[in-house]
Scaffold this active site. Structure first.
Site, mmCIF file in Angstrom:
data_model
loop_
_atom_site.group_PDB
_atom_site.id
_atom_site.type_symbol
_atom_site.label_atom_id
_atom_site.label_comp_id
_atom_site.label_asym_id
_atom_site.label_seq_id
_atom_site.Cartn_x
_atom_site.Cartn_y
_atom_site.Cartn_z
ATOM 1 N N HIS A 1 12.021 29.999 -15.464
ATOM 2 C CA HIS A 1 10.569 29.814 -15.386
ATOM 3 C C HIS A 1 10.087 28.997 -16.580
ATOM 4 O O HIS A 1 10.843 28.674 -17.484
ATOM 5 C CB HIS A 1 9.865 31.186 -15.438
ATOM 6 C CG HIS A 1 10.052 32.021 -14.222
ATOM 7 N ND1 HIS A 1 9.038 32.279 -13.331
ATOM 8 C CD2 HIS A 1 11.151 32.663 -13.733
ATOM 9 C CE1 HIS A 1 9.487 33.056 -12.355
ATOM 10 N NE2 HIS A 1 10.773 33.301 -12.567
ATOM 11 N N SER A 2 8.801 28.672 -16.587
ATOM 12 C CA SER A 2 8.141 28.166 -17.784
ATOM 13 C C SER A 2 6.733 28.746 -17.768
ATOM 14 O O SER A 2 6.260 29.154 -16.697
ATOM 15 C CB SER A 2 8.089 26.637 -17.786
ATOM 16 O OG SER A 2 7.204 26.144 -16.776
ATOM 17 N N TYR A 3 6.030 28.839 -18.881
ATOM 18 C CA TYR A 3 6.383 28.394 -20.185
ATOM 19 C C TYR A 3 6.312 29.548 -21.172
ATOM 20 O O TYR A 3 5.923 30.653 -20.779
ATOM 21 C CB TYR A 3 5.409 27.280 -20.637
ATOM 22 C CG TYR A 3 3.938 27.698 -20.615
ATOM 23 C CD1 TYR A 3 3.352 28.266 -21.724
ATOM 24 C CD2 TYR A 3 3.167 27.530 -19.463
ATOM 25 C CE1 TYR A 3 2.014 28.662 -21.689
ATOM 26 C CE2 TYR A 3 1.833 27.926 -19.426
ATOM 27 C CZ TYR A 3 1.270 28.496 -20.550
ATOM 28 O OH TYR A 3 -0.043 28.893 -20.493
ATOM 29 N N ASN B 1 7.821 36.329 -7.487
ATOM 30 C CA ASN B 1 8.356 37.190 -8.556
ATOM 31 C C ASN B 1 7.613 38.529 -8.673
ATOM 32 O O ASN B 1 7.686 39.195 -9.709
ATOM 33 C CB ASN B 1 8.362 36.462 -9.897
ATOM 34 C CG ASN B 1 9.430 37.026 -10.845
ATOM 35 O OD1 ASN B 1 10.429 37.613 -10.387
ATOM 36 N ND2 ASN B 1 9.214 36.878 -12.139
ATOM 37 N N GLU C 1 12.000 31.542 -19.995
ATOM 38 C CA GLU C 1 10.696 30.859 -19.970
ATOM 39 C C GLU C 1 10.881 29.640 -20.859
ATOM 40 O O GLU C 1 11.001 29.768 -22.081
ATOM 41 C CB GLU C 1 9.583 31.750 -20.532
ATOM 42 C CG GLU C 1 9.314 33.006 -19.730
ATOM 43 C CD GLU C 1 8.458 32.772 -18.490
ATOM 44 O OE1 GLU C 1 7.997 31.629 -18.267
ATOM 45 O OE2 GLU C 1 8.268 33.739 -17.736
ATOM 46 N N ARG D 1 0.872 28.290 -7.956
ATOM 47 C CA ARG D 1 1.970 29.156 -8.426
ATOM 48 C C ARG D 1 2.783 29.818 -7.297
ATOM 49 O O ARG D 1 4.006 29.849 -7.330
ATOM 50 C CB ARG D 1 1.361 30.268 -9.296
ATOM 51 C CG ARG D 1 2.300 31.439 -9.637
ATOM 52 C CD ARG D 1 1.537 32.478 -10.452
ATOM 53 N NE ARG D 1 2.248 33.722 -10.636
ATOM 54 C CZ ARG D 1 2.963 34.029 -11.716
ATOM 55 N NH1 ARG D 1 3.115 33.155 -12.694
ATOM 56 N NH2 ARG D 1 3.541 35.201 -11.833
ATOM 57 N N HIS E 1 8.089 29.702 -9.249
ATOM 58 C CA HIS E 1 6.663 29.384 -9.353
ATOM 59 C C HIS E 1 6.498 27.875 -9.216
ATOM 60 O O HIS E 1 7.130 27.100 -9.945
ATOM 61 C CB HIS E 1 6.098 29.912 -10.671
ATOM 62 C CG HIS E 1 6.070 31.423 -10.684
ATOM 63 N ND1 HIS E 1 6.419 32.168 -11.777
ATOM 64 C CD2 HIS E 1 5.734 32.294 -9.692
ATOM 65 C CE1 HIS E 1 6.291 33.466 -11.453
ATOM 66 N NE2 HIS E 1 5.878 33.558 -10.202
ATOM 67 N N ALA E 2 5.651 27.492 -8.262
ATOM 68 C CA ALA E 2 5.566 26.102 -7.828
ATOM 69 C C ALA E 2 5.280 25.120 -8.963
ATOM 70 O O ALA E 2 5.859 24.044 -9.030
ATOM 71 C CB ALA E 2 4.491 25.994 -6.748
ATOM 72 N N ARG E 3 4.372 25.509 -9.840
ATOM 73 C CA ARG E 3 3.898 24.564 -10.876
ATOM 74 C C ARG E 3 4.880 24.382 -12.028
ATOM 75 O O ARG E 3 4.668 23.522 -12.888
ATOM 76 C CB ARG E 3 2.563 25.073 -11.410
ATOM 77 C CG ARG E 3 2.624 26.461 -12.040
ATOM 78 C CD ARG E 3 1.237 27.072 -12.122
ATOM 79 N NE ARG E 3 1.260 28.422 -12.671
ATOM 80 C CZ ARG E 3 0.185 29.223 -12.697
ATOM 81 N NH1 ARG E 3 -0.965 28.817 -12.200
ATOM 82 N NH2 ARG E 3 0.267 30.425 -13.220
#
Ligand code: 0X9
Ligand code: ZN
Length: 413
Positions: free
Chosen positions: A303-305, A247, A379, A230, A172-174
């Site tokens: 990933h986050s968050y 995803n 995450e 995203r 995910h880009a962000r």
């Protein structure tokens, strides 16, 4: 370095409710809200998705969203409950810090965020220092033709002789903290190999494939145009909305309903067909190739968050892998290792029942089709205060605590 906008990079709006613009999205005054949806309310959920600038955390009953000041009232009127998690998203973005200036790899890399090109340079320069036990690998190609650049790391068995550990970042880009963190894994494995026997043991045990940015187009777009982007940057014929959720595009249980969106404007758009995102084609090929050769011991999708360690499955809340008990044991010990470093609390458990349902997601594919012994989604920090725009002074604490969790898993796996 500050953000640089060139005309080639100027693009249209990322969300439906705003007219196309020719500049970087300004989030000044935008609020992040955690909203509770009324029971059984697909319709309200769709209305919320239309109204907000971004859905940050695409859950089922609760959503974290970013909303323009003018739409706050309409949003709160729609939902069953809401709580402000950030008063000014624009101010939080400013706290992320200035982009770092490029220098040869050193620990100071992990004190700032970096432009896309510097991430690639970092990986190349790191590899150049350890040519006898690492190589740059191309995992695939993005929609816009960028390579998915990874690093392979091996130990005393020689290249390609041990079971594989596959690690993906920035799906995910962000989620910028995730490329920093996966780079830290590579950095630790290579720089400590000669001096730290416990790290040497791990490098001698596995063949590592670490790809810190598997969504390069989206990542670049999050740096030039919309910090909260995203998905990838793939168009959909007959629709103006852009991007598939990498995803939700893996070719396993992709067709099952309820864990992804068929709306191209949604943050969790699954695509037209299973695996029809070029990024996924590359990632699938990597998993299939390693399954067929050495086998996969551990797959990590970072990933986050939210501070979670999630095991399969995403597509079915009451289904468990046959080695679920071992998955929970690895996750529990990793969470304890993280907590021992910094006190940061992680929740662990099966993905669907712990977080929400997902279809076409990575760890379901790696567990079943990839036959990986262990598959987890991390995450990372935080729990919503800063969300994706974690301040630069939290990069080092985050990468260090996460590494402790991952070392624990690598010892146990
Ligand atoms: O929704 C996602 O793709 C992940 N959360 S995020 O906020 N980073 O977008 C969670 C995915 C976890 N589920 C499975 N892999 N099954
Ligand atoms: Zn994510």
């Amino acid at each position: 370095m500050k953000y640089i906008l060139t005309s080639a990079l100027l693009a249209s709006a990322s969300f439906a409710s705003v007219v196309p613009r020719a500049q970087k999205v300004d989030y000044t005054g935008f609020k992040a809200l955690r909203v509770t949806l009324p029971q059984g309310s697909d319709n309200v959920k769709a209305q919320v998705e239309n109204l907000v600038a971004h859905v940050l955390n695409p859950g089922q009953s609760e959503l974290d969203v970013v909303v323009a000041p003018k739409d706050v009232e309409a949003l709160t009127a729609l939902v069953a409950g809401s709580k402000v998690i950030n008063e000014d998203v624009g101010a939080a973005l400013a706290e992320e810090g200035e982009m770092g200036v490029y220098a040869v790899p050193s620990e100071s890399w992990f004190t700032a965020y970096h432009p896309y090109a510097d991430h690639i340079q970092f990986l190349r320069d790191l590899q150049a220092g350890y040519t006898s036990n690492s190589a740059i690998v191309t995992v695939g190609t993005s929609v816009q033709g960028r390579t998915l650049t990874g690093i392979q790391i091996w130990g005393n068995g020689g290249r390609g002789s041990r079971p594989a550990v596959i690690i993906h970042g920035n799906v995910h880009a962000r989620e910028w903290i995730t490329s920093m963190t996966t780079e830290y894994f590579a950095w630790q494995l290579l720089t400590k190999y000669a001096s730290d026997a416990s790290i040497k043991a791990l490098v001698d045990k596995f063949d590592f494939y670490i790809t810190p940015i598997v969504n390069p187009d989206g990542f670049l777009y999050s740096q030039t145009t919309d910090r909260l982007w995203r998905k990838n940057r793939q168009t959909v014929s007959g629709n103006t909305c852009v991007g598939r959720d990498i995803n939700r595009n893996w070719p396993f249980k992709w067709e099952v309903t309820g864990g992804a969106s068929t709306n191209p404007c949604s943050e969790t758009y699954k695509g037209v067909a299973a695996g029809d995102a070029p990024e996924n084609r590359g990632l699938v090929a990597q998993v299939n190739q390693l399954r067929g050769s050495r086998g996969i011991s551990l797959y990590l999708d970072v990933h986050s968050y939210g501070q979670y360690i999630l095991s399969p499955y995403g597509y079915q809340c009451n289904l468990r892998p046959e080695n679920d008990a071992q998955h929970q044991s690895l996750a529990s010990r990793a969470a304890a290792a993280i907590r021992a470093v910094s006190g940061t609390q992680y929740t662990f458990g099966p993905s669907c029942s712990t977080l929400y349902a997902t279809t076409g997601s990575s760890t379901d594919y790696t567990d079943v089709t990839g036959n990986a012994t262990y598959s987890f989604t991390y995450e990372l920090r935080d729990k919503g205060t800063y969300g994706f725009t974690l301040p630069a002074n939290q990069i080092q604490p985050t990468v260090r605590e996460t590494w402790a969790g991952v070392v624990s898993m690598l010892r146990d796996a």
